[in-house]
Design an enzyme around this catalytic site. Sequence first.
Site, PDB file in Angstrom:
ATOM      1  N   HIS A   1       0.924  -0.872  -0.077  1.00 20.76           N
ATOM      2  CA  HIS A   1      -0.224  -0.223  -0.160  1.00 20.76           C
ATOM      3  C   HIS A   1       1.026   1.024  -0.015  1.00 20.76           C
ATOM      4  O   HIS A   1       0.225   2.302  -0.392  1.00 20.76           O
ATOM      5  CB  HIS A   1      -1.062   0.376   1.159  1.00 20.76           C
ATOM      6  CG  HIS A   1      -2.352  -0.614   0.927  1.00 20.76           C
ATOM      7  ND1 HIS A   1      -2.753  -1.893   0.875  1.00 20.76           N
ATOM      8  CD2 HIS A   1      -3.318  -0.430   0.543  1.00 20.76           C
ATOM      9  CE1 HIS A   1      -3.575  -2.853   0.602  1.00 20.76           C
ATOM     10  NE2 HIS A   1      -4.260  -1.136   0.230  1.00 20.76           N
TER      11      HIS A   1
ATOM     12  N   LYS B   1     -10.007  -7.632   7.729  1.00 23.38           N
ATOM     13  CA  LYS B   1     -11.230  -7.898   9.294  1.00 23.38           C
ATOM     14  C   LYS B   1     -10.503  -6.631   9.866  1.00 23.38           C
ATOM     15  O   LYS B   1      -9.545  -5.846  10.156  1.00 23.38           O
ATOM     16  CB  LYS B   1      -9.938  -9.458   9.840  1.00 23.38           C
ATOM     17  CG  LYS B   1      -8.646  -8.750  10.403  1.00 23.38           C
ATOM     18  CD  LYS B   1      -8.480 -10.033  11.417  1.00 23.38           C
ATOM     19  CE  LYS B   1      -6.777  -9.826  12.051  1.00 23.38           C
ATOM     20  NZ  LYS B   1      -6.845  -9.110  13.156  1.00 23.38           N
TER      21      LYS B   1
END
Lengths: 279, 177
Positions: free
Chosen positions: B40, B105
Amino acid sequence: MKEINAKEITERLGALIKNALIDVEPATQKLISDAAKKESSYMCKWALEQISENNSVASATRSYACQDCGQAVIFAEVGQDLHIKGNLTQAINDGVALGYADARKSVADPLTRLNTKTNTPAVIHYDVTDGDKLTVTYLAKGAGSENMSKLFMLTPSKGENGIIDCVVQTVTDAGANPCPPIIIGVGIGGTMEKCAILSKKALTRETGKASGNPLCAELEKKIYERVNATGIGAQGFGGDITALAVAVESAPTHIGMLPVAVNIQCHSVRHFSTVFIAK
Amino acid sequence: MKNNVKKINLPLSEEEIKSLRAGDVVELSGEVYTARDAAHKRFCDALARGEKLPIEVKNAAIYYCGPTPAVNSEVIGSCGPTTSARMDDYTPAMLKAGLKIMIGKGKRSETVNAAVKEYGAVYLVAIGGAGALIKNKVVSNVPVAYEDLGCEAVHKLTFKDLQLLVACDSNGINVLK
């Protein structure tokens, strides 16, 4: 003087770690399947059933239960009447590297972030004990739950309610992140680092087993009730069961201090203890 | 419960994304890219420099995951989700670039939930710690970029029937505590 060979330590730890990363502790698995039966939220029930299925699939296919195989934490109790043939710390780290040979290596330099590529060094805590045995306890600690852990330096006046509030605050702040249902290790007393180590040691206990100290056992029950009243639920989907168990360990502290450490463990409980006898 | 599971096949149309509601359990099939912290950072550095990404980000799905290595003939090792919150700082830029589906999550920041709504995207959660179960739902695994990142490298995975929960829908409704 009786001896233990470093090579024996390395080989046994390697084999036990590999299996520990696949087979989640049976006591935890039982608590998860019991929770799935009791849970009233359909989302949390689904999550608990998926976790149960995952643990069965992991064992059946010899796959790692979780891709985060964790950093290895070791508690070594070394009998003062034994001699290790070889270097004990090296033997433990070699055992960890062997156990993680096929697993994910998650250990990196904190500043450069360069991976050590062996999942070592392990975090090792030594204790010297009587006799000629060596007891090694291993715990795999993943980042998701470890990151949600906290330390509080309370004043003695905060007492038991203050301790319980610290745990509830930690669990509430963590919410869905540490992969609930969780196990909560609480260390009370000692100094800043001592209570943190106690909270970790609490997590090496068989999940759900009460403390042998009646005061700690009572506190475990109170914390368990309060935490499960938060409504976070499995995976943070909102439900009845947020924690599977609470384990409290305590040690004497300074008259002016009340340190409390809260160490969170995810549902993927991977630990064991093994005893080496000197010959 | 099983009757309520909605099957989805990627890529999803705008209407299909809009039809997903927070709290729905879905069974997902199709292609996703794996990316976590380090990937990222590289994606967003490249976007900031106005460069093209090594993945087709428009209408894409990203799975926050760093698997265990595949052994022998395995397609992939255990591959459960990692904590999504660590990607929060990068997410608005990724959504702006066209990302539509995120799988991970744990809860997201308010900023991310608002950006999910703004860009008509969706945030799904896999079961944290279900690495072995999810591994069995991966039918193909192809390295795509940043192979030097090891377990953090970007791979294209094809899932077949992976059960997930809609955590934050395109209206910005979030079910996570």
